[in-house]
Design an enzyme around this catalytic site. Structure first.
Site, PDB file in Angstrom:
ATOM      1  N   MET A  85       0.772  -0.934   0.278  1.00  0.00           N
ATOM      2  CA  MET A  85      -0.103   0.166   0.312  1.00  0.00           C
ATOM      3  C   MET A  85       1.094   1.431   0.344  1.00  0.00           C
ATOM      4  O   MET A  85       0.118   2.408   0.193  1.00  0.00           O
ATOM      5  CB  MET A  85      -1.039  -0.315   1.137  1.00  0.00           C
ATOM      6  N   ASP A 115      -6.319  -7.842   7.732  1.00  0.00           N
ATOM      7  CA  ASP A 115      -5.010  -8.267   6.820  1.00  0.00           C
ATOM      8  C   ASP A 115      -3.926  -8.582   7.827  1.00  0.00           C
ATOM      9  O   ASP A 115      -1.762  -7.988   7.862  1.00  0.00           O
ATOM     10  CB  ASP A 115      -3.758  -7.040   5.373  1.00  0.00           C
TER      11      ASP A 115
END
Lengths: 948, 244
Positions: A108, A270
């Site tokens: 990310m 996650d």
């Protein structure tokens, strides 16, 4: 005076000569009287646009077209610069933060070390690179991350200080944890996990640890070259119970953090070692809530989107079952992380992401103790419970998991395992010697109370047992394909305190009845976890694996189950038969027979075993053409017909059995009992029609009738029967089978357009088949005189499936059938070096086999060599069928018609099932047999490319 | 032209590769070859009537009788489609598949599509095709066939006229790409390299100057000259022209 622009910031002014930028100190540049680009802001905007425009491609891509010659001085070292676009160089200022250096990258974003000037502290700064290129959803996700985490305040969660945007880059600042991410620890410094490195933890009392010295932990120590080899090659460290307690304490902290997050409506989604930082305080800190989903903003998650690292994904995430993702998803991922901490390997390993994902959904992880016997049983239990495929069986909350882990760490018994009462008491007493004595006095009262509760449980348990027993027997002995009848019983039992073994076994069988192998496997895994030697469950598992097509696991499961004592009950024998059915019908017949015998011992008939015995018998007869078991099958089916069971299915099976018997007598040159053959044909036709009377809505009797009529050469009638079967078919698959057999009938009778139409329909059912779209239509088109179209189909085969050896091989064989020996040879030799032999293998094909086949087709090896190859391979008969077919096409193209016919006959007799050469060969052989001039195009067309 | 296509058809895969050798992407080559073969069936029938006055790029595509037209399509629009697919969330690999899907789609559907009279509708059509293909690729069970219903396409192309800031942005960035490539030949290699290092890779001017052995001022000059020229070029670029 000229316009001066600062190239670093956006400052602009009017002036002359060398002037330093008042805001950042760079030298101002003359803006060259730029009229088109008014302000410096526009300059920077356009610069940013250019950068964004060339993020996806190189701007020299079409150098030739636009005259940008390659001599423009670009060197190959510039390759890769695109990837760096959007990076921030040290010194860049984002609001009150100044970038110091990059410390890591994740899916990310990039993480930098940065200084917050107002507070003069060093923070971690996460920047999403080039967000404008990644679409709105990434941006929203990023904002969500910061917003969600900002609400959290927990020692095991990394706090977030600020967030903002800078020149199209979104960023947020968080506490800089000096430490290593857990994946780095596992990979290169697993000793950091040992109890000797434990420092402070308020929740677990320090255990006998000799060295509590602080060691500098810093990521900078971890240059790539210093990395230890991956864990698979390093020997497992010698670990003590204290080490495992330390691991439990660490993971309990993470579970606490997750529980805290959940209270604030945040699910991490996650959790993986990479997102857990082992800080200098000896704790794990959860970071990267980038995928966190705010419970009150559910629309942010695209349905079906799989995020995160594959190995730690929960089954519900892998399935894309967004509705099922909740806080227990984090429990699962933490369980998977714990697994890795315990064993230093991931719970599911595989060469490809697909294999891992399949493992997550369908196989149980190996018990951690399998890798390391020192792993304590209780810790293993916690780990496996957290990783249960069914969220309902996991810890209901992360807190419950934390509690159990802490119990273990403190030497108390965990709650999740069904430990014996004595053992519980013993464990507890070990920890609480003083209290133990006092408790004894109150025990009597407790036992009385518990007795009452026990009582109501037993009656519920009995009811559940009765329901399940009836349901299970119905499925196992009578008809597993009709689970609707027992659905309610299972639902009722599942709310009662049912025996989980029986419940899951019944659920598994019902799932198999609905062709839901994945669910069935999950239930079976639950059964085997509780009762590893449950023989029906083991064989049912093998059967499910056969249906999935996982032959490798199938053999392993069968072998294991046989080693553990083999089938112990009638139903286990039955499942063993089903597991073997297609690969080894002879063996399956024995299994069904055994099932029936065992059941007869209980004075019961086993109708389902009788039915499948007949099925396996037909299969066996189809392949071997030996009539040894014919009478047994016939008797079984007659009994079922007399008992009026299974509708017209026994009629269908009996008709098929008679037809196969007739064909056997007809084909057997030694016996040549044509009288017996016609007797069986008559019986086959009779039973097919009786089945049609029995159940006029069933498509199976007309199917049997069509096969019989086809076999005796009454093709027009066969077409009619096929058409009827297609009309009656209840499932698309059955309809497809109808078309699959009907096109051939049209082809033989010279009705080319309907044949092509049927093939089109088949191709829609199975778009990946090279036969429906290419080989068969090529034959039909050639016969219809549409040679060019036929050739087009044959050629397109090798183009559509790039570099697939089988596609090229079939393209060549198809060209040979069309008489193009030269082109076929060219194609094979052109592609020989670049084709991929490993693609699209069907059991029992192997890469070596395709290579051998290719070499033969190319002319590099003889037919005898090829056949010799098959002897070392599984299912040599099937492979020989394939060999014969390609050899036949080769012989045909080269004008050796007799030899071709021999080979087609060999292919036809291979009865190779999925490989389908029997089917291809039958289609062609029939034409050759009935028309001595066939194929006329080989005589009329010149060899080689007809258009050349 | 007819002989060209027949040539490809006759000579098989090998020669088709040679003909289309200028294309970057092998997949696309093969793909176009396959398309052209199928096309050739149609061309035999339409050749007599075509060959009128100046026709638009789309019409040329529609005629389909020139493999260069299809390659040019890929050159002209490939990056736009790729970039938009990426913006819609496709991974780099998937995005390339999407571009192929769209080209295949277009090839099959063009004949039956009649909305090209309106301004910009061709690009609207492309946008929809990308959206579709991304969705299809995302849901794994998708089959290309299902994507190829021209009726569904007609209606979607109408919808595609609606506002979409991402698409607007991508179209603009596409013009930036083309603009830069078009003006590139007007500059010295060193100027371009200075521009590339300093603007595209954001290398500080001083380091860029050192790398190229030029003065810092020259670096700024390069940036400002190229950008100014680029701005002019973009402003004069017109999608109408681009689509011709």
């Amino acid at each position: 005076m000229a316009q001066l622009v600062c190239p670093s910031c956006t400052f602009s002014t009017a002036g002359d000569g060398e002037v330093a930028c008042p805001s950042c100190g760079s030298t101002l540049a003359q803006s060259d009287g730029s009229q088109a680009l008014g302000t410096s802001g526009e300059v920077e905007q356009l610069s940013a646009d250019v950068r964004e425009a060339f993020q996806i491609c190189d701007f020299r891509l079409h150098a030739d077209d636009i005259g940008w010659s390659t001599s423009s001085g670009f060197s190959s070292e510039s390759v890769g610069w695109l990837a760096q676009a959007g990076e921030l160089v040290p010194g860049t200022r984002l609001g009150e933060f100044e970038i110091l250096e990059e410390v890591g990258r994740g899916g990310m974003g990039i993480v930098y070390r940065a200084r917050q000037t107002s507070l003069n502290r060093v923070v971690a700064m996460k920047v999403l690179p080039a967000f404008s290129h990644r679409g709105d959803s990434a941006v929203r996700r990023f904002r969500t991350e910061a917003k969600a985490v900002a609400r959290l305040n927990h020692p095991n969660v990394v706090p977030v200080y600020a967030q903002g945007e800078y020149k199209g880059h979104l960023y947020y600042a968080m506490e800089l944890i000096e430490g290593l991410s857990l994946d780095n620890v596992i990979q290169s410094q697993p000793e950091l996990l040992s109890s000797t490195f434990q420092r402070e933890d308020p929740q677990a009392k320090p255990l006998a640890s000799s060295a509590l010295t602080s060691i500098p932990i810093d990521e900078r120590q971890l240059g790539a070259e210093e990395c230890a080899p991956p864990p698979a090659t390093s020997p497992p460290p010698h670990r003590t119970l204290d080490d495992f307690r330390r691991i439990a304490t660490l993971v309990a902290g993470v579970a606490d953090g997750l529980a805290h997050a959940y209270e604030h409506g945040v699910i991490h989604r996650d959790i993986k070692p990479h997102n857990l930082l082992l800080g200098e305080d000896g704790r794990l800190h959860i970071t990267d809530f980038g995928l966190a989903q705010l419970a009150d903003e559910p629309h942010l998650t695209k349905s079906g989107e799989v995020m995160g690292t594959a190995a730690y994904l929960s089954p519900e995430q892998v399935r894309g079952d967004v509705g099922a993702i909740d806080h227990r998803t984090d429990v699962y991922s933490l369980g998977a992380t714990l697994y890795e901490l315990l064993t230093l390997r991931r719970p599911f390993e595989g060469k490809t992401r697909d294999q891992i994902l399949r493992g997550i959904c369908s196989t149980e992880p190996a018990r951690p103790r399998r890798w390391d016997k020192r792993v304590p049983v209780d810790l293993e239990t916690v780990c496996l419970r957290a990783m249960d495929k069914d969220p309902g069986y996991r810890y209901p909350t992360a807190l419950a998991m934390a509690d159990d882990l802490r119990r273990f760490a403190q030497g108390r018994p965990i709650v999740s395992r069904r430990v014996g009462h004595l053992e519980t008491a013993f464990k507890w007493a070990c920890g609480h010697r003083a209290a133990a004595l006092a408790i004894v006095t109150t025990t009597v009262a407790v036992v009385l109370g518990a007795g009452l509760i026990q009582h109501s449980r037993i009656s519920g348990r009995e009811r559940a047992d009765n329901l399940l027993q009836t349901a299970y027997e119905r499925l196992a002995y009578f008809d597993y394909r009709n689970p609707d009848l027992v659905k309610d019983a299972i639902a009722q039992a599942s709310v009662l305190p049912a025996d989980p073994v029986q419940l899951n076994l019944t659920r598994a069988l019902a799932s198999l009845g609905m062709a839901d192998e994945t669910t069935a496997m999950e239930h079976l895994d639950s059964v085997l976890r509780l009762d590893p030697s449950n023989s029906p469950a083991m064989y049912m598992r093998a059967w499910a694996q056969r249906r999935i097509g996982d032959h490798q696991s199938l053999y392993e499961t069968l072998e294991k189950a046989d080693r553990m004592g083999g089938p112990s009950t009638a139903d286990a024998w039955f499942f063993r038969g089903l597991a073997a059915h297609f690969d080894d019908p002879t063996f399956a017949v024995e299994c069904y027979r055994e099932a029936n015998t065992l059941r007869s011992g209980q004075n019961e008939f086993y109708p389902q075993a009788a039915l499948h015995l007949a099925r396996a018998h037909n299969q066996q007869l189809y392949v071997s053409r030996i009539l040894d078991n014919f009478e047994e099958a016939r008797a079984a089916l007659r009994q079922l017909i007399d008992q009026e069971q299974y509708g017209a299915y026994p009629h269908y099976l009996l008709s098929i059995a008679h037809r196969l018997a007739a064909e056997t007598y007809e084909a057997d040159l030694d016996v040549q009992r044509t009288d017996l053959a016609s007797h069986h044909f008559a019986a086959a036709l009779g039973w097919a029609r009786a089945g049609n009377v029995k159940d006029p809505m069933d498509d199976l009797p007309p199917t049997a009738e069509a096969e019989c009529l086809e076999s005796v050469g009454r093709l027009e009638e066969a077409i009619e029967a096929r058409t009827q079967a297609i009309d009656l078919a209840q499932t698309p698959r059955r309809r497809w089978q109808g078309y699959h057999y009907r096109w051939r009938l049209y082809y033989w009778t010279g009705q080319f357009d309907p044949a092509l139409a049927d093939l089109d329909t088949c191709a829609a059912f199975d778009p990946d088949s090279r036969f429906y779209a290419h080989v068969y239509p090529a034959l039909v088109l050639a016969e219809a005189g549409r040679t060019e179209e036929a050739l087009f189909r044959a050629r397109a085969l090798a183009e559509g499936d790039r570099a697939g050896a089988q596609a090229v091989l079939w393209s060549a064989t198809c060209l040979r059938l069309l008489g193009q020996a030269g082109e076929a040879n060219d194609l094979l030799s052109d592609q020989a070096d670049r084709v991929d032999f490993s693609g699209g293998l069907v059991h029992p094909q192997s890469e070596q086999w395709i290579e051998a086949l290719y070499a033969f087709s190319l002319g590099d090896a003889g037919f005898d060599d090829l056949v010799k190859h098959t002897e070392e391979m599984p299912s040599p008969r099937k492979l020989r069928g394939e060999a014969h077919f390609h050899a036949a096409a080769k012989a045909l193209a080269e004008g050796r018609r007799e030899e071709a016919f021999e080979h087609f006959t060999g292919a036809y007799r291979s009865f190779d099932g999925e490989l389908a050469c029997t089917f291809h060969a039958k289609a062609i052989r029939w034409r050759m047999w009935n028309d001595t001039d066939w194929p006329e195009w080989i005589a009329t067309l010149p060899l080689g490319d007809p258009l050349e | 032209m007819f002989s060209d296509v027949a040539g490809i058809r006759r000579s098989g895969l090998r020669r088709a590769f040679e003909i289309s050798g200028s294309l970057q992407d092998e997949c696309t080559k093969l793909h176009l070859t396959l398309l052209l073969r199928r096309r050739s069936e149609i061309i035999v029938n339409v050749m007599g009537s075509s060959g009128t006055t100046r026709i638009s790029f789309v019409d040329r595509l529609r005629g389909g009788h020139d493999q260069n037209t299809w390659m040019e399509f890929h050159r002209r629009y490939g990056e736009l489609l790729l970039s938009y697919a990426r913006r819609l969330g496709a991974s780099p690999d998937k995005a390339e598949d999407v571009v192929q899907d769209v080209e295949m789609y277009l090839f099959k559907a063009l004949d039956r599509f009649h909305h090209f009279g309106r301004k910009g509708s061709f690009r609207a059509y492309l946008r929809t095709a990308v959206m579709h293909a991304v969705g299809r690729r995302a849901s794994q069970q998708a089959r290309q066939e299902a994507l190829l219903d021209p009726r569904a396409f007609d209606t979607l192309a109408d919808k595609a006229d609606s506002e979409d800031a991402d698409w607007e942005r991508e179209q603009y960035l596409h013009l930036v790409r083309w603009g830069l490539r078009m003006i590139a030949k007007e500059f010295e290699p060193k100027t371009l390299e200075a521009f590339r290092l300093h603007v595209l890779t954001e290398r500080p001017a001083a380091e860029t100057a050192k790398d190229l052995d030029i003065s810092i001022d020259s670096v700024y000059q390069a940036k400002s000259r190229v950008l100014r020229r680029l701005r002019e070029r973009i402003d004069s670029l017109d999608w109408e022209m681009f689509d011709m």
